[in-house]
Motif scaffolding. Structure first.
Motif, PDB file in Angstrom:
ATOM      1  N   ASP A 181      22.498   9.356  15.300  1.00  0.00           N
ATOM      2  CA  ASP A 181      22.966  10.911  14.943  1.00  0.00           C
ATOM      3  C   ASP A 181      24.151  11.316  15.609  1.00  0.00           C
ATOM      4  O   ASP A 181      24.376  10.921  16.567  1.00  0.00           O
ATOM      5  CB  ASP A 181      21.924  11.995  14.673  1.00  0.00           C
ATOM      6  CG  ASP A 181      22.132  12.993  14.019  1.00  0.00           C
ATOM      7  OD1 ASP A 181      22.734  12.865  12.958  1.00  0.00           O
ATOM      8  OD2 ASP A 181      21.911  13.982  14.777  1.00  0.00           O
ATOM      9  N   ASP A 205      25.607  15.201  15.231  1.00  0.00           N
ATOM     10  CA  ASP A 205      25.518  16.747  15.933  1.00  0.00           C
ATOM     11  C   ASP A 205      24.079  16.732  16.492  1.00  0.00           C
ATOM     12  O   ASP A 205      23.184  16.410  15.811  1.00  0.00           O
ATOM     13  CB  ASP A 205      25.773  17.511  14.749  1.00  0.00           C
ATOM     14  CG  ASP A 205      25.259  18.864  14.968  1.00  0.00           C
ATOM     15  OD1 ASP A 205      25.485  19.456  16.041  1.00  0.00           O
ATOM     16  OD2 ASP A 205      24.779  19.484  14.452  1.00  0.00           O
ATOM     17  N   GLY A 206      24.101  17.212  17.809  1.00  0.00           N
ATOM     18  CA  GLY A 206      22.599  17.344  18.596  1.00  0.00           C
ATOM     19  C   GLY A 206      22.440  15.906  19.497  1.00  0.00           C
ATOM     20  O   GLY A 206      21.330  16.060  19.966  1.00  0.00           O
ATOM     21  N   GLY A 222      21.116  19.210  10.604  1.00  0.00           N
ATOM     22  CA  GLY A 222      20.661  17.766  10.255  1.00  0.00           C
ATOM     23  C   GLY A 222      20.798  17.562   8.781  1.00  0.00           C
ATOM     24  O   GLY A 222      20.783  16.391   8.199  1.00  0.00           O
ATOM     25  N   GLU A 276      17.728  10.723  16.873  1.00  0.00           N
ATOM     26  CA  GLU A 276      17.824  11.963  16.035  1.00  0.00           C
ATOM     27  C   GLU A 276      17.464  13.110  16.722  1.00  0.00           C
ATOM     28  O   GLU A 276      16.560  13.216  17.625  1.00  0.00           O
ATOM     29  CB  GLU A 276      16.987  11.687  14.832  1.00  0.00           C
ATOM     30  CG  GLU A 276      17.650  11.459  13.587  1.00  0.00           C
ATOM     31  CD  GLU A 276      18.518  12.541  13.002  1.00  0.00           C
ATOM     32  OE1 GLU A 276      18.502  13.722  13.347  1.00  0.00           O
ATOM     33  OE2 GLU A 276      19.471  12.147  11.899  1.00  0.00           O
ATOM     34  N   ASP A 277      18.068  14.409  16.415  1.00  0.00           N
ATOM     35  CA  ASP A 277      17.636  15.628  16.945  1.00  0.00           C
ATOM     36  C   ASP A 277      17.091  16.628  15.825  1.00  0.00           C
ATOM     37  O   ASP A 277      16.572  17.518  16.251  1.00  0.00           O
ATOM     38  CB  ASP A 277      19.002  16.218  17.606  1.00  0.00           C
ATOM     39  CG  ASP A 277      19.788  16.929  16.373  1.00  0.00           C
ATOM     40  OD1 ASP A 277      20.238  16.028  15.646  1.00  0.00           O
ATOM     41  OD2 ASP A 277      19.917  18.240  16.471  1.00  0.00           O
TER      42      ASP A 277
HETATM   43 MG    MG Z   1      22.004  16.080  14.149  1.00  0.00          MG
END
Ligand code: MG
Ligand code: B16
Length: 219
Positions: free
Chosen positions: A8, A10-11, A45, A168-169
Protein backbone atom coordinates in the motif's frame (compact mmCIF):
# COMPACT_ATOMS: atom_id res chain seq x y z
CA UNK A 1 6.98 -19.84 -1.11
CA UNK A 2 6.96 -16.06 -0.85
CA UNK A 3 8.10 -14.53 -4.12
CA UNK A 4 6.36 -11.15 -4.15
CA UNK A 5 5.51 -8.19 -1.95
CA UNK A 6 2.64 -5.80 -2.53
CA UNK A 7 2.73 -2.44 -0.79
CA UNK A 8 0.00 0.00 0.00
CA UNK A 9 1.24 3.60 -0.42
CA UNK A 10 -0.26 6.04 2.09
CA UNK A 11 0.70 4.93 5.61
CA UNK A 12 3.19 2.30 4.42
CA UNK A 13 5.66 3.91 2.01
CA UNK A 14 4.92 7.54 2.90
CA UNK A 15 2.42 9.50 4.95
CA UNK A 16 0.13 11.39 2.58
CA UNK A 17 -2.70 11.29 5.18
CA UNK A 18 -1.72 14.76 6.39
CA UNK A 19 -1.96 16.17 2.85
CA UNK A 20 -5.32 14.43 2.31
CA UNK A 21 -6.46 15.95 5.61
CA UNK A 22 -5.42 19.48 4.59
CA UNK A 23 -7.17 19.17 1.21
CA UNK A 24 -10.44 17.80 2.64
CA UNK A 25 -10.30 20.48 5.37
CA UNK A 26 -9.91 23.23 2.75
CA UNK A 27 -12.97 21.93 0.87
CA UNK A 28 -14.97 21.46 4.09
CA UNK A 29 -14.13 24.97 5.32
CA UNK A 30 -15.19 26.44 1.95
CA UNK A 31 -18.47 24.55 2.18
CA UNK A 32 -19.10 25.10 5.90
CA UNK A 33 -18.92 21.33 6.52
CA UNK A 34 -17.56 19.82 9.72
CA UNK A 35 -14.32 17.94 9.27
CA UNK A 36 -11.68 17.02 11.82
CA UNK A 37 -8.79 14.60 12.30
CA UNK A 38 -11.03 11.94 13.83
CA UNK A 39 -13.19 11.92 10.70
CA UNK A 40 -10.05 11.99 8.52
CA UNK A 41 -8.94 8.77 10.22
CA UNK A 42 -12.10 7.07 8.87
CA UNK A 43 -10.89 7.87 5.33
CA UNK A 44 -7.66 5.91 5.71
CA UNK A 45 -7.23 3.62 2.72
CA UNK A 46 -10.67 4.19 1.19
CA UNK A 47 -11.25 5.73 -2.24
CA UNK A 48 -11.88 9.41 -2.92
CA UNK A 49 -15.55 8.86 -3.78
CA UNK A 50 -16.11 6.65 -0.72
CA UNK A 51 -14.37 9.35 1.35
CA UNK A 52 -16.63 12.21 0.27
CA UNK A 53 -19.66 10.04 1.01
CA UNK A 54 -18.38 9.45 4.57
CA UNK A 55 -17.97 13.25 4.99
CA UNK A 56 -21.46 13.92 3.59
CA UNK A 57 -23.03 11.29 5.88
CA UNK A 58 -21.27 12.84 8.88
CA UNK A 59 -22.66 16.26 7.93
CA UNK A 60 -26.12 14.92 7.02
CA UNK A 61 -25.79 16.25 3.50
CA UNK A 62 -27.24 14.72 0.38
CA UNK A 63 -26.16 15.92 -3.06
CA UNK A 64 -26.75 14.82 -6.65
CA UNK A 65 -24.05 12.65 -8.22
CA UNK A 66 -22.63 15.49 -10.38
CA UNK A 67 -22.12 17.78 -7.37
CA UNK A 68 -20.45 14.95 -5.45
CA UNK A 69 -18.00 14.43 -8.33
CA UNK A 70 -17.40 18.21 -8.61
CA UNK A 71 -16.60 18.53 -4.90
CA UNK A 72 -14.35 15.45 -4.93
CA UNK A 73 -12.53 16.97 -7.93
CA UNK A 74 -12.08 20.23 -6.06
CA UNK A 75 -10.54 18.40 -3.11
CA UNK A 76 -8.30 16.50 -5.51
CA UNK A 77 -7.09 19.76 -7.09
CA UNK A 78 -6.03 21.00 -3.62
CA UNK A 79 -4.40 17.62 -2.91
CA UNK A 80 -2.49 17.33 -6.20
CA UNK A 81 -1.05 20.82 -5.75
CA UNK A 82 0.23 19.84 -2.30
CA UNK A 83 2.00 16.74 -3.68
CA UNK A 84 4.74 18.98 -5.07
CA UNK A 85 5.95 19.38 -1.49
CA UNK A 86 6.86 15.65 -1.25
CA UNK A 87 10.58 14.87 -1.59
CA UNK A 88 12.92 11.89 -1.27
CA UNK A 89 13.10 12.71 2.45
CA UNK A 90 9.46 11.75 2.92
CA UNK A 91 9.62 7.96 3.04
CA UNK A 92 8.27 6.58 6.30
CA UNK A 93 11.31 5.45 8.34
CA UNK A 94 12.28 1.93 7.25
CA UNK A 95 10.31 1.91 3.99
CA UNK A 96 13.12 2.74 1.59
CA UNK A 97 15.48 0.33 3.38
CA UNK A 98 12.93 -2.51 3.04
CA UNK A 99 12.33 -1.80 -0.66
CA UNK A 100 16.08 -1.75 -1.32
CA UNK A 101 16.56 -5.00 0.59
CA UNK A 102 13.74 -6.76 -1.29
CA UNK A 103 15.19 -5.72 -4.66
CA UNK A 104 18.67 -6.87 -3.69
CA UNK A 105 17.26 -10.28 -2.68
CA UNK A 106 15.41 -10.58 -6.01
CA UNK A 107 11.80 -10.44 -4.80
CA UNK A 108 9.06 -9.10 -7.09
CA UNK A 109 7.52 -5.87 -5.80
CA UNK A 110 4.21 -4.22 -6.63
CA UNK A 111 2.21 -1.24 -5.44
CA UNK A 112 -1.43 -1.78 -4.43
CA UNK A 113 -2.82 1.64 -3.56
CA UNK A 114 -6.35 3.08 -3.65
CA UNK A 115 -4.95 6.41 -4.82
CA UNK A 116 -5.39 7.69 -8.37
CA UNK A 117 -2.37 9.92 -7.68
CA UNK A 118 0.02 7.12 -6.72
CA UNK A 119 2.32 7.55 -9.74
CA UNK A 120 2.84 11.23 -8.90
CA UNK A 121 3.63 10.40 -5.26
CA UNK A 122 6.14 7.70 -6.29
CA UNK A 123 7.76 10.14 -8.69
CA UNK A 124 8.13 12.78 -5.98
CA UNK A 125 9.75 10.17 -3.69
CA UNK A 126 11.93 8.90 -6.55
CA UNK A 127 10.52 5.43 -5.73
CA UNK A 128 9.12 4.30 -9.10
CA UNK A 129 12.16 2.11 -9.86
CA UNK A 130 11.48 -0.11 -6.83
CA UNK A 131 8.24 -1.43 -8.36
CA UNK A 132 7.76 -4.05 -11.09
CA UNK A 133 4.02 -3.32 -11.17
CA UNK A 134 1.98 -0.29 -10.16
CA UNK A 135 -1.57 -1.03 -9.11
CA UNK A 136 -3.46 2.11 -8.12
CA UNK A 137 -6.92 3.66 -8.06
CA UNK A 138 -6.96 3.67 -11.86
CA UNK A 139 -6.30 -0.07 -12.17
CA UNK A 140 -9.58 -1.48 -10.80
CA UNK A 141 -13.12 -0.26 -10.20
CA UNK A 142 -13.88 -2.01 -6.89
CA UNK A 143 -11.90 -0.41 -4.08
CA UNK A 144 -10.76 -1.83 -0.72
CA UNK A 145 -12.16 -3.76 1.22
CA UNK A 146 -12.63 -5.65 -2.08
CA UNK A 147 -9.43 -7.60 -2.86
CA UNK A 148 -9.36 -6.44 -6.51
CA UNK A 149 -6.35 -4.09 -6.34
CA UNK A 150 -4.16 -6.76 -4.73
CA UNK A 151 -5.41 -9.43 -7.15
CA UNK A 152 -4.60 -7.05 -10.03
CA UNK A 153 -1.07 -6.53 -8.67
CA UNK A 154 -0.37 -10.24 -8.07
CA UNK A 155 -1.73 -11.21 -11.47
CA UNK A 156 0.52 -8.63 -13.16
CA UNK A 157 3.47 -10.00 -11.14
CA UNK A 158 2.49 -13.47 -12.40
CA UNK A 159 2.14 -14.78 -8.84
CA UNK A 160 -0.81 -16.37 -7.00
CA UNK A 161 -1.89 -14.68 -3.72
CA UNK A 162 -0.34 -17.44 -1.59
CA UNK A 163 3.08 -16.42 -2.93
CA UNK A 164 2.63 -12.75 -1.95
CA UNK A 165 2.74 -10.69 1.25
CA UNK A 166 0.63 -7.50 1.37
CA UNK A 167 1.70 -4.55 3.54
CA UNK A 168 -1.22 -2.36 4.67
CA UNK A 169 -1.95 0.32 7.28
CA UNK A 170 -5.74 0.47 6.91
CA UNK A 171 -8.42 -1.73 8.45
CA UNK A 172 -10.15 -2.06 5.09
CA UNK A 173 -6.81 -2.74 3.40
CA UNK A 174 -6.19 -5.76 5.64
CA UNK A 175 -9.79 -6.86 4.98
CA UNK A 176 -8.96 -6.69 1.25
CA UNK A 177 -5.71 -8.65 1.62
CA UNK A 178 -7.42 -11.31 3.73
CA UNK A 179 -10.37 -11.53 1.30
CA UNK A 180 -7.89 -12.17 -1.55
CA UNK A 181 -6.14 -14.88 0.52
CA UNK A 182 -2.84 -13.00 0.62
CA UNK A 183 -0.47 -13.16 3.56
CA UNK A 184 -0.80 -9.84 5.37
CA UNK A 185 1.40 -7.48 7.36
CA UNK A 186 -0.41 -4.72 9.26
CA UNK A 187 1.33 -1.44 10.03
CA UNK A 188 -0.27 0.40 12.95
CA UNK A 189 -2.23 -0.24 16.15
CA UNK A 190 -4.01 -3.53 16.92
CA UNK A 191 -7.44 -1.88 16.92
CA UNK A 192 -6.84 -0.95 13.26
CA UNK A 193 -4.80 -3.81 11.76
CA UNK A 194 -4.91 -6.49 14.45
CA UNK A 195 -6.61 -8.82 11.95
CA UNK A 196 -3.41 -9.00 9.82
CA UNK A 197 -1.30 -12.19 10.00
CA UNK A 198 1.40 -10.16 11.71
CA UNK A 199 1.44 -6.56 12.93
CA UNK A 200 4.15 -3.99 13.51
CA UNK A 201 3.66 -0.56 15.06
CA UNK A 202 5.67 1.16 12.32
CA UNK A 203 7.53 0.34 9.11
CA UNK A 204 10.80 0.72 10.99
CA UNK A 205 10.14 -2.54 12.85
CA UNK A 206 8.95 -4.34 9.70
CA UNK A 207 12.40 -5.36 8.43
CA UNK A 208 12.86 -8.26 6.02
CA UNK A 209 14.55 -10.17 8.87
CA UNK A 210 11.46 -9.77 11.10
CA UNK A 211 9.03 -10.62 8.30
CA UNK A 212 11.04 -13.74 7.38
CA UNK A 213 11.16 -14.78 11.04
CA UNK A 214 7.39 -14.62 11.26
CA UNK A 215 6.59 -16.37 7.97
CA UNK A 216 9.66 -18.64 8.20
CA UNK A 217 8.14 -21.77 6.69
CA UNK A 218 7.15 -19.73 3.62
CA UNK A 219 10.67 -18.56 2.72
MG1 MG B 1 -2.82 3.14 3.30
P1 B16 C 1 -6.80 9.73 -4.22
P2 B16 C 1 -3.59 4.19 0.00
C1 B16 C 1 -5.46 6.09 -0.05
O1 B16 C 1 -4.13 5.71 -0.23
C2 B16 C 1 -5.57 7.07 1.10
O2 B16 C 1 -5.21 6.43 2.33
C3 B16 C 1 -7.00 7.54 1.21
O3 B16 C 1 -7.12 8.46 2.28
C4 B16 C 1 -7.40 8.19 -0.12
O4 B16 C 1 -8.76 8.60 -0.07
C5 B16 C 1 -7.20 7.19 -1.25
O5 B16 C 1 -5.86 6.74 -1.27
C6 B16 C 1 -7.56 7.75 -2.61
O6 B16 C 1 -6.63 8.74 -2.96
O7 B16 C 1 -7.83 10.75 -3.88
O8 B16 C 1 -5.41 10.28 -4.40
O9 B16 C 1 -7.22 8.87 -5.41
O10 B16 C 1 -3.48 4.02 1.47
O11 B16 C 1 -4.54 3.21 -0.65
O12 B16 C 1 -2.25 4.22 -0.70
Amino acid sequence: MIKGFIFDLDGVITDTAELHYAAWKELADDMGWEFDRELNEKLRGISRMDSIKVIMDYNNISLDEKSIVDFATKKNDFYVKSLNSITQEDYLPGARELLTHLRSEGFSVALGSASKNAEKVLKQLNATHYFDVIGDGNSVTKSKPAPDIFLYASEKLGLPPENCIVFEDAEKGIDAANAGKFHSVGIGPAERVGHADVRFDTMKEATLFEVKSYFKELF
